[in-house]
Write a protein that holds these residues in place. Structure first.
Motif, PDB file in Angstrom:
ATOM      1  N   THR A 207       0.852  -1.191   0.000  1.00 58.06           N
ATOM      2  CA  THR A 207       0.000   0.000   0.000  1.00 58.06           C
ATOM      3  C   THR A 207       0.885   1.237   0.000  1.00 58.06           C
ATOM      4  N   ILE A 208       0.438   2.248  -0.692  1.00 56.60           N
ATOM      5  CA  ILE A 208       1.177   3.508  -0.790  1.00 56.60           C
ATOM      6  C   ILE A 208       0.183   4.648  -0.615  1.00 56.60           C
ATOM      7  N   ALA A 209       0.568   5.660   0.130  1.00 56.39           N
ATOM      8  CA  ALA A 209      -0.289   6.842   0.282  1.00 56.39           C
ATOM      9  C   ALA A 209      -0.575   7.449  -1.091  1.00 56.39           C
ATOM     10  N   ALA A 210      -1.807   7.872  -1.302  1.00 57.26           N
ATOM     11  CA  ALA A 210      -2.211   8.386  -2.612  1.00 57.26           C
ATOM     12  C   ALA A 210      -1.366   9.577  -3.042  1.00 57.26           C
ATOM     13  N   ASP A 211      -0.926  10.393  -2.090  1.00 51.15           N
ATOM     14  CA  ASP A 211      -0.131  11.565  -2.447  1.00 51.15           C
ATOM     15  C   ASP A 211       1.354  11.244  -2.622  1.00 51.15           C
ATOM     16  N   GLN A 212       1.723   9.960  -2.476  1.00 47.38           N
ATOM     17  CA  GLN A 212       3.119   9.551  -2.654  1.00 47.38           C
ATOM     18  C   GLN A 212       3.327   8.699  -3.905  1.00 47.38           C
ATOM     19  N   LEU A 213       2.317   8.575  -4.730  1.00 49.00           N
ATOM     20  CA  LEU A 213       2.443   7.763  -5.944  1.00 49.00           C
ATOM     21  C   LEU A 213       3.360   8.444  -6.954  1.00 49.00           C
ATOM     22  N   PRO A 214       4.253   7.707  -7.605  1.00 54.84           N
ATOM     23  CA  PRO A 214       5.122   8.300  -8.628  1.00 54.84           C
ATOM     24  C   PRO A 214       4.289   8.895  -9.775  1.00 54.84           C
ATOM     25  N   LYS A 215       4.728  10.018 -10.288  1.00 58.35           N
ATOM     26  CA  LYS A 215       3.994  10.659 -11.385  1.00 58.35           C
ATOM     27  C   LYS A 215       3.941   9.770 -12.623  1.00 58.35           C
ATOM     28  N   SER A 216       5.000   8.995 -12.829  1.00 58.97           N
ATOM     29  CA  SER A 216       5.005   8.097 -13.981  1.00 58.97           C
ATOM     30  C   SER A 216       3.890   7.062 -13.881  1.00 58.97           C
ATOM     31  N   PHE A 217       3.493   6.726 -12.641  1.00 52.47           N
ATOM     32  CA  PHE A 217       2.399   5.777 -12.454  1.00 52.47           C
ATOM     33  C   PHE A 217       1.046   6.472 -12.555  1.00 52.47           C
ATOM     34  N   THR A 218       0.897   7.626 -11.915  1.00 50.76           N
ATOM     35  CA  THR A 218      -0.398   8.314 -11.953  1.00 50.76           C
ATOM     36  C   THR A 218      -0.788   8.702 -13.370  1.00 50.76           C
ATOM     37  N   SER A 219       0.208   8.871 -14.248  1.00 43.43           N
ATOM     38  CA  SER A 219      -0.108   9.183 -15.643  1.00 43.43           C
ATOM     39  C   SER A 219      -0.801   8.023 -16.342  1.00 43.43           C
ATOM     40  N   LEU A 220      -0.676   6.818 -15.781  1.00 39.51           N
ATOM     41  CA  LEU A 220      -1.328   5.638 -16.356  1.00 39.51           C
ATOM     42  C   LEU A 220      -2.779   5.494 -15.904  1.00 39.51           C
ATOM     43  N   LEU A 221      -3.139   6.145 -14.819  1.00 36.61           N
ATOM     44  CA  LEU A 221      -4.470   5.956 -14.255  1.00 36.61           C
ATOM     45  C   LEU A 221      -5.521   6.682 -15.078  1.00 36.61           C
ATOM     46  N   PRO A 222      -6.615   6.000 -15.418  1.00 36.77           N
ATOM     47  CA  PRO A 222      -7.713   6.690 -16.102  1.00 36.77           C
ATOM     48  C   PRO A 222      -8.378   7.686 -15.165  1.00 36.77           C
ATOM     49  N   GLN A 223      -9.073   8.643 -15.715  1.00 39.15           N
ATOM     50  CA  GLN A 223      -9.752   9.641 -14.897  1.00 39.15           C
ATOM     51  C   GLN A 223     -10.820   8.978 -14.040  1.00 39.15           C
ATOM     52  N   ILE A 242      -8.090   2.662  -1.323  1.00 38.33           N
ATOM     53  CA  ILE A 242      -8.765   2.181  -0.115  1.00 38.33           C
ATOM     54  C   ILE A 242      -8.670   3.276   0.943  1.00 38.33           C
ATOM     55  N   ARG A 243      -9.221   2.988   2.124  1.00 31.72           N
ATOM     56  CA  ARG A 243      -9.172   3.926   3.251  1.00 31.72           C
ATOM     57  C   ARG A 243      -9.663   5.314   2.838  1.00 31.72           C
ATOM     58  N   SER A 244     -10.890   5.326   2.293  1.00 26.19           N
ATOM     59  CA  SER A 244     -11.536   6.568   1.856  1.00 26.19           C
ATOM     60  C   SER A 244     -10.742   7.283   0.772  1.00 26.19           C
ATOM     61  N   GLY A 245      -9.912   6.547   0.041  1.00 27.30           N
ATOM     62  CA  GLY A 245      -9.134   7.122  -1.054  1.00 27.30           C
ATOM     63  C   GLY A 245      -7.785   7.658  -0.642  1.00 27.30           C
ATOM     64  N   GLU A 246      -7.449   7.551   0.661  1.00 31.35           N
ATOM     65  CA  GLU A 246      -6.177   8.088   1.135  1.00 31.35           C
ATOM     66  C   GLU A 246      -4.988   7.189   0.791  1.00 31.35           C
ATOM     67  N   MET A 247      -5.246   5.894   0.590  1.00 30.11           N
ATOM     68  CA  MET A 247      -4.192   4.938   0.270  1.00 30.11           C
ATOM     69  C   MET A 247      -4.523   4.216  -1.035  1.00 30.11           C
ATOM     70  N   PHE A 248      -3.482   3.712  -1.688  1.00 31.86           N
ATOM     71  CA  PHE A 248      -3.669   2.852  -2.854  1.00 31.86           C
ATOM     72  C   PHE A 248      -3.183   1.454  -2.504  1.00 31.86           C
ATOM     73  N   ASN A 249      -3.983   0.484  -2.851  1.00 26.77           N
ATOM     74  CA  ASN A 249      -3.653  -0.913  -2.632  1.00 26.77           C
ATOM     75  C   ASN A 249      -3.123  -1.524  -3.927  1.00 26.77           C
ATOM     76  N   PHE A 250      -2.046  -2.305  -3.814  1.00 25.67           N
ATOM     77  CA  PHE A 250      -1.443  -2.943  -4.985  1.00 25.67           C
ATOM     78  C   PHE A 250      -1.308  -4.441  -4.745  1.00 25.67           C
ATOM     79  N   ILE A 251      -1.630  -5.217  -5.771  1.00 27.28           N
ATOM     80  CA  ILE A 251      -1.434  -6.663  -5.751  1.00 27.28           C
ATOM     81  C   ILE A 251      -0.773  -7.042  -7.065  1.00 27.28           C
ATOM     82  N   ALA A 252       0.438  -7.548  -6.986  1.00 23.41           N
ATOM     83  CA  ALA A 252       1.168  -8.008  -8.174  1.00 23.41           C
ATOM     84  C   ALA A 252       1.294  -9.523  -8.097  1.00 23.41           C
TER      85      ALA A 252
END
Length: 420
Positions: A207-223, A242-252
């Motif tokens: 899990t990563i805080a939503a405001d800590q996501l790399p810009k290279s990754f957020t550019s991949l996210l659809p609106q 998750i967590r009201s949108g404050e965190m992002f959950n990742f499963i690889a």
């Protein structure tokens, strides 16, 4: 100590204030949901949980309408809503190019077509909502640091031996339900029951805080707010808030190139191995960056049961992962545990005396359902991890096939009511 038949000559400290109670081994998602469903039918319930505290392993969980419909009936969904997220769409994308291949409008369709929302949340938030509701019910008792180790059916019910941290007690109930997970003591106690099979695949979670996501990754996210799965050769990555949108959950999910995992290995926080990183070396830079940003990842070896077994013998029945551990490709693990619980309570009705026919009906109906879900998961795995010409064909189909056709293909899964 594995569960086994009790030698009645050694009984001591038996406590059976209500011999008609239903005893549940395990206070995870399956066990707590079952307790609530049985409580609503008027049954007294006793849960024994071996852990000292209730802390659900893992991170995020997807709850499709077939699960949230049941949670709503049990008065749990409203408690879960503040911390959960209702995505607008489920999206599939190509892991190498980042190209969006498919977007399914589940946010709108789930409520209008299937009658209940599609949500994502942290597993701990789900368990806490279930636990809070269970503790509010006077006919549900929960005992921590207590493991069911032995059982003995007799003409009047089932006697269960429970190992506490400082003593042994015996309790009588009408039924014993094993909801104690993929490494269930209730299941492995039976000599003819197979252990869970290691699939040689690992689900890496972070899990990563939503405001800590790399810009290279957020550019991949659809609106918008979405669940996104990037698919590629032998692996895939799923991300959602998750967590009201404050965190992002990742499963690889990727192959285990090292091997040697114990059959009972659980989640282990660790730095991703080079083999794990290598699986995504040729993927989009945004994906590679998220692999590095997500340290540490928790490795969760994936196990499955080749044969679903609910009805074991006499008055013992299994639910959830204890009955049918499955891989996550259909995102239905938690949903099937919730369905199991609701279906078992539905089958029993309000008359415990009818338990033999009720368990037979439950076993038949649920086994058929699980087989269908496992088939869907296997199909998804082939599609997600395809390579070469098969991957090219997959991408073409996802681009050109109308989204409505994919939605229609989910009616049997998400529209399922779970009654027996």
């Amino acid at each position: 100590m594995n569960a086994s038949l009790i030698d009645l000559k050694t009984e001591r400290n038996r406590r059976d204030p209500n011999p008609d109670q239903i005893i549940i081994a395990g206070a995870g998602i399956a066990g707590l949901t079952l307790a609530l469903a049985l409580s609503a039918k008027g049954f007294p319930v006793q849960i024994f949980e071996k852990s000292a505290t209730l802390a659900e392993a893992g991170a995020g969980v997807q709850l499709s309408p077939n699960a949230t419909r049941i949670l709503q009936r049990l008065c749990v969904l409203d408690q879960l809503t503040p911390s959960s997220v209702e995505p607008q769409a489920i999206c599939l994308a190509d892991g190498s190019s980042g190209e969006m291949l498919l977007s399914l409008d589940v946010g709108h369709v789930a409520r209008t077509r299937w009658g209940s929302p599609y949500i994502v949340c942290h597993r701990a938030d789900l368990q806490n909502a279930l636990l809070e509701q269970a503790r509010s019910q006077p006919n549900i008792a929960i005992q921590l640091q207590s493991a069911v180790t032995q059982y003995k059916p007799d003409a009047d019910g089932i006697i269960v031996r429970v190992q506490y941290h400082d003593r042994i007690e015996e309790h009588r109930g009408a039924l014993l339900v094993g909801a104690d997970g993929v490494w269930s003591n209730m299941r492995t106690a039976m000599s003819d029951m197979e252990r869970a099979r290691y699939t040689s695949t690992i689900a890496w979670r972070s899990t990563i805080a939503a405001d800590q996501l790399p810009k290279s990754f957020t550019s991949l996210l659809p609106q918008g707010i979405n669940v996104v799965a990037w698919v590629g050769s032998n692996a895939h990555l799923v991300a959602y808030p998750i967590r009201s949108g404050e965190m992002f959950n990742f499963i690889a999910v990727a192959p285990d190139r090292q091997g040697g995992r114990r059959w009972d290995a659980g989640a282990v926080p660790e730095t991703p191995s080079q083999n794990f990183i290598r699986e995504f070396n040729l993927w989009h830079p945004g994906i590679r960056d998220i692999m590095l940003a997500g340290r540490p990842w928790t490795s969760w070896p994936l196990f499955e049961q080749r044969k679903c077994r609910y009805r074991i013998k006499d008055r013992l029945v299994l639910i959830g992962d204890a009955a049918h551990a499955m891989t996550p490709y259909a995102a239905q693990g938690a949903a099937m545990a919730i369905e199991d619980a609701w279906a078992l309570a539905s089958a029993l009705g309000e008359n415990i005396a009818a338990w033999p026919s009720a368990l037979d009906a439950f076993d038949k109906t649920r086994s058929k359902r699980i087989k269908a879900v496992v088939r869907r998961g296997a199909m998804n795995q082939l599609a997600y991890h395809a390579k070469g010409p098969i991957a090219m064909a997959r991408n073409m189909i996802m681009r050109k096939r109308p989204a409505e056709k994919f939605i229609e293909g989910l009616d049997w899964l998400y529209g399922y009511d779970g009654q027996i």
